[in-house]
Design a protein around this motif. Structure first.
Motif, short mmCIF file in Angstrom:
data_model
loop_
_atom_site.label_atom_id
_atom_site.label_comp_id
_atom_site.label_asym_id
_atom_site.label_seq_id
_atom_site.Cartn_x
_atom_site.Cartn_y
_atom_site.Cartn_z
N GLY A 63 0.79 -1.21 0.00
CA GLY A 63 0.00 0.00 0.00
C GLY A 63 0.83 1.26 0.00
N LYS A 64 2.12 1.15 0.28
CA LYS A 64 3.00 2.32 0.29
C LYS A 64 3.68 2.57 -1.05
CE LYS A 64 3.97 1.63 5.21
NZ LYS A 64 5.00 1.44 6.26
N ILE A 65 3.49 1.66 -2.01
CA ILE A 65 4.06 1.83 -3.34
C ILE A 65 2.92 1.85 -4.36
CG2 ILE A 65 6.22 0.70 -2.69
CD1 ILE A 65 5.24 -1.79 -4.14
N LYS A 66 3.24 2.15 -5.59
CA LYS A 66 2.25 2.15 -6.67
C LYS A 66 2.19 0.75 -7.27
CE LYS A 66 0.72 4.94 -10.59
NZ LYS A 66 1.06 6.05 -11.51
N ALA A 67 1.36 -0.10 -6.67
CA ALA A 67 1.28 -1.50 -7.07
C ALA A 67 0.20 -1.70 -8.11
CB ALA A 67 1.01 -2.37 -5.85
N ALA A 68 0.42 -2.70 -8.98
CA ALA A 68 -0.57 -3.05 -9.99
C ALA A 68 -1.68 -3.88 -9.38
CB ALA A 68 0.11 -3.80 -11.14
N ASP A 69 -2.77 -4.04 -10.13
CA ASP A 69 -3.92 -4.80 -9.63
C ASP A 69 -3.67 -6.30 -9.64
OD1 ASP A 69 -5.24 -2.39 -9.33
OD2 ASP A 69 -6.17 -2.49 -11.33
N ASP A 70 -2.65 -6.76 -10.38
CA ASP A 70 -2.43 -8.20 -10.48
C ASP A 70 -1.59 -8.75 -9.33
OD1 ASP A 70 -0.04 -6.98 -11.14
OD2 ASP A 70 0.50 -8.50 -12.66
N LEU A 71 -1.32 -7.94 -8.31
CA LEU A 71 -0.49 -8.39 -7.20
C LEU A 71 -1.27 -9.42 -6.37
CD1 LEU A 71 2.26 -7.05 -7.10
CD2 LEU A 71 1.60 -5.93 -5.00
N ASP A 72 -0.74 -10.63 -6.28
CA ASP A 72 -1.37 -11.71 -5.53
C ASP A 72 -0.68 -11.82 -4.17
OD1 ASP A 72 -2.60 -13.94 -4.57
OD2 ASP A 72 -2.31 -15.17 -6.35
N HIS A 73 -1.22 -11.16 -3.18
CA HIS A 73 -0.60 -11.15 -1.86
C HIS A 73 -0.61 -12.53 -1.22
CE1 HIS A 73 -2.22 -7.03 -2.58
NE2 HIS A 73 -1.03 -6.67 -2.13
N THR A 74 -1.64 -13.31 -1.48
CA THR A 74 -1.72 -14.64 -0.89
C THR A 74 -0.62 -15.54 -1.43
OG1 THR A 74 -4.12 -14.37 -0.69
CG2 THR A 74 -3.25 -16.60 -0.49
N GLN A 75 -0.39 -15.49 -2.74
CA GLN A 75 0.66 -16.31 -3.33
C GLN A 75 2.04 -15.88 -2.84
OE1 GLN A 75 0.26 -19.00 -5.08
NE2 GLN A 75 2.46 -19.35 -5.35
N LEU A 76 2.25 -14.58 -2.71
CA LEU A 76 3.52 -14.10 -2.20
C LEU A 76 3.73 -14.56 -0.77
CD1 LEU A 76 3.52 -10.44 -3.59
CD2 LEU A 76 4.98 -12.32 -4.34
N ALA A 77 2.67 -14.57 0.02
CA ALA A 77 2.79 -15.03 1.41
C ALA A 77 3.11 -16.52 1.46
CB ALA A 77 1.49 -14.74 2.16
N ARG A 78 2.54 -17.33 0.56
CA ARG A 78 2.84 -18.76 0.53
C ARG A 78 4.30 -19.02 0.17
NH1 ARG A 78 -2.04 -19.34 -2.68
NH2 ARG A 78 -3.82 -19.94 -1.35
N ASN A 79 4.85 -18.19 -0.70
CA ASN A 79 6.23 -18.40 -1.15
C ASN A 79 7.27 -17.75 -0.25
OD1 ASN A 79 5.25 -19.78 -3.38
ND2 ASN A 79 5.25 -17.97 -4.70
N SER A 80 6.84 -17.15 0.85
CA SER A 80 7.79 -16.46 1.74
C SER A 80 7.80 -17.07 3.13
CB SER A 80 7.44 -14.97 1.82
OG SER A 80 6.11 -14.79 2.26
N VAL A 81 7.64 -18.39 3.18
CA VAL A 81 7.68 -19.08 4.47
C VAL A 81 9.07 -18.91 5.08
CG1 VAL A 81 7.46 -21.30 5.63
CG2 VAL A 81 5.94 -20.71 3.74
#
Length: 650
Positions: A358-376
């Motif tokens: 939310g602090k950067i200019k992010a695109a709509d395709d950002l999948d936060h759930t997938q990023l969270a799964r890959n950052s264990v």
């Protein structure tokens, strides 16, 4: 310098002002006693001085030499004269005016010498000399050294204060800290105590005096301390363990006293000591520095013991190395609570990605759930770095938005390093060996279920010539013996693949063997997983200060490695077609997706893949081939290290 500091040291400042006043009075008396007697002055001299103050031009336009002055003095032609620091101004009886340069002051001495003998030849006055300067100019000259000493003493007193930042409101609450839910729950009673310490005292309850926050770097211990102060509306003082050390003897002890005196004065107050391991552990005083460090620790313990039950002061400390603290700090009555700040879970990592995105200019395709799964296994600080690095990658490409591709690249950079901009070309034989090595790691990781195989590449990343990226499937704190054995086999798979394909190993397996040996020694020496069934922990032997022969543990660790190496070779032999297929794909395309590796292994093992090796989470971040020098490939295997005492149930 705060108001409380002036109040505490008001006697010192009052004495300093009195001494300065006495020095000024003594200087006045000395100046009056040493002032030379001025020559007599009449109306002619006064009139000349008045004209000189208006302008010296009538004299400076006529310059004469010393012979002219001496002749006029002998003939009595001088009406009046004025002496300055660099010149002598003369007015004659016939109203002629001239001047003489007198930088050395000898002409003025010659004139005054005659007055000393009692002869009054003509009126002489002083013009624009140091004698007419303000009284404090003499103080500046004669007492410059004393002024410097006073300034130095003041700076020393200032340096004796700890570098503390007293805040009334940190502006952070528990709701602002994402994650650390267990730590926040453990701090609830501390919050209640700081809000109403008298209620605890009325019930006879002894509230905690100190709370120790432990955890990996970047888990948010400092933010949690600020949130605790903001939650209960207490003052907040933040220092570090290294602030108490000083090159001057006794300064560290004074800093400790000043810190706790300030905290008591501003109660309720939280004293947060970051990196408290900087205070250290008491030594045997073999050096003078050890003795000073011991005194600092002793004073710290004394101050904590001096807290009253309703003082409203809490010492909150944070460290990444709790084993390095002095045992006296951790006993009951001092640091009563030891709270571990763990890594964020899946939902918390998703919140962190949403927060920083939310602090950067992010695109709509950002999948936060997938990023969270890959950052264990990543800390909040690492997640903040990933989002920021993704923005840097987007700016590097002149992109208007940060896309999912940028975040994935930043995540890989965090785990396996940057892509080097310029590297020397590898020979075909080196590329083939690296491809075989990485393919061996990948297929064994997929066959044994050591996490999710994300990608395999022989492109350089960081210091590595090739990388196998394996991410954990889920958060785990308990490691089974079968998981550790599978992890060692994955570490040995690169070397085994080289031996199977080339009938010869290379120096590239050096780092693999290093990591596998550390894990095998931990299993044998501390975890009770030796092949012989021995349950003796060498860590306990060291803690008991007993002598032990490590050869038996080393032999058992080597035996375990030999056994797992044979199992790894047997598995690679069964998966040899997959090894050759993935190797060829790496040579052709340089990067292979993890799904292709899993499919190649599944075609050979079929349903037996799930039966023989259930899914495991080994927390392996990467398996990388790195150069040992400029010519030969060197293989670096980076894994999450287990603690010295082995994995435990938390």
């Amino acid at each position: 310098m705060t108001k409380s500091f002036f109040y505490r040291h008001r006697h010192l400042f009052g004495a300093s002002i009195l001494c300065i006043a006495l020095l000024v009075a003594a200087l006045f008396a000395y100046r009056e006693a040493q002032a030379p007697a001025l020559p007599p002055s009449d109306d002619a001299a006064a009139a000349m001085l008045a004209e000189l103050h208006q302008s010296t031009a009538p004299w400076t336009v006529h310059r004469r030499d010393l012979s002219t002055l001496v002749g006029d003095m002998r003939n009595g032609r001088i009406a009046s004269a004025a002496l300055s620091d660099e010149a002598v101004y003369v007015t004659t009886q016939d109203d002629q005016r001239y001047w003489l340069a007198d930088q050395s002051g000898r002409i003025g001495e010659m004139i005054l010498r005659d007055y000393g003998r009692g002869a009054v030849l003509f009126p002489v006055s002083l013009f624009d000399t140091d004698g007419e300067a303000p009284w404090y100019s003499e103080l500046q000259r004669q007492w410059l050294l004393l002024s410097l000493l006073l300034i130095g003493a003041g700076l020393l007193v200032w340096k004796m204060r700890p570098h503390q930042a007293l805040k009334h409101n940190t502006g952070i609450r528990f709701a602002d800290v994402v994650g650390a839910s267990e730590a926040k729950l453990a701090l609830q009673d501390v919050t209640t105590y700081l809000r109403n310490p008298a209620a605890f005292a009325a019930l006879g309850a002894r509230p905690p005096k100190g709370v120790l926050l432990t955890g990996e770097p970047g888990t948010g211990k400092t933010q949690l301390a600020k949130a605790l102060a903001g939650e209960c509306g207490a003052h907040f003082i933040q220092v570090t363990g290294s602030d108490f050390s000083s090159m001057y003897f006794g300064v560290g002890i004074h800093k400790v006293k000043t810190l706790f005196r300030t905290a008591r004065k501003h109660a309720p107050c939280i004293v947060f000591i970051d990196e408290i391991d900087g205070i250290g552990r008491r030594g045997e005083q073999s050096r003078s520095s050890d003795a000073e460090a011991n005194r600092i620790i002793n004073q710290f313990l004394t101050e904590m013991d001096g807290f009253a039950a309703d003082s409203g002061v809490l010492v909150l400390a944070a460290t990444n190395f709790p084993n390095s603290l002095d045992p006296a700090l951790l006993r009951e009555g001092r640091f009563d609570r030891n709270i571990a700040v763990g890594l964020p879970g899946l939902a918390e990592r998703e919140q962190l990605f949403r927060l920083y995105a939310g602090k950067i200019k992010a695109a709509d395709d950002l999948d936060h759930t997938q990023l969270a799964r890959n950052s264990v296994g990543l800390t909040p600080a690492a997640i903040a770095y990933i989002v920021n690095h993704a923005a840097l990658l987007a700016a590097r490409e002149n992109s208007t938005q940060v896309t999912m591709r940028h975040c994935v690249d930043a995540l890989e950079t965090c785990r396996i390093g940057e892509q080097p901009s310029g590297t020397s070309a590898l020979s075909e034989a080196e590329r083939t060996r690296i491809a075989v090595h990485e393919a061996g790691h990948a297929i064994v990781a997929a066959a044994l279920g050591c996490g999710r195989v994300e990608k395999v590449t022989i492109l350089p990343r960081g210091q590595a010539l090739g990388v196998t990226l394996v991410t954990p499937i889920e958060d785990k704190r308990l490691h089974l013996e079968s998981e550790l054995r599978a992890r060692i086999q994955m570490l040995l798979a690169g070397r085994g693949a080289e031996r199977l394909h080339f009938a010869e190993v290379s120096s590239g397996a050096g780092q693999d063997l290093h990591e596998a040996s550390k894990l095998a020694l931990s299993m044998v020496a501390t975890l009770g997983m030796a092949p012989s069934g021995s349950l003796l922990s060498l860590q306990a032997v060291r803690d008991a200060h007993l002598e032990s022969d490590p050869r038996e543990a080393l032999n058992e660790a080597d035996q375990l490695l030999q056994e797992l190496d044979r199992e790894c070779l047997a598995l690679l032999q069964r998966l040899r077609p997959a090894l050759q297929s993935i190797t060829q794909r790496l040579l052709d395309e340089e990067t292979v997706a993890g799904e292709e590796v899993v499919k190649a292994v599944r075609r050979l093992l079929g349903e037996r893949m799930g039966e023989a090796a259930p899914a495991r989470t080994c927390h392996l971040e990467r398996v990388a081939a790195s150069p040992s020098n400029g010519l030969d490939p060197y293989f670096d295997l980076a894994v999450d290290e287990l603690p010295e005492t082995g994995p435990g149930m938390a």
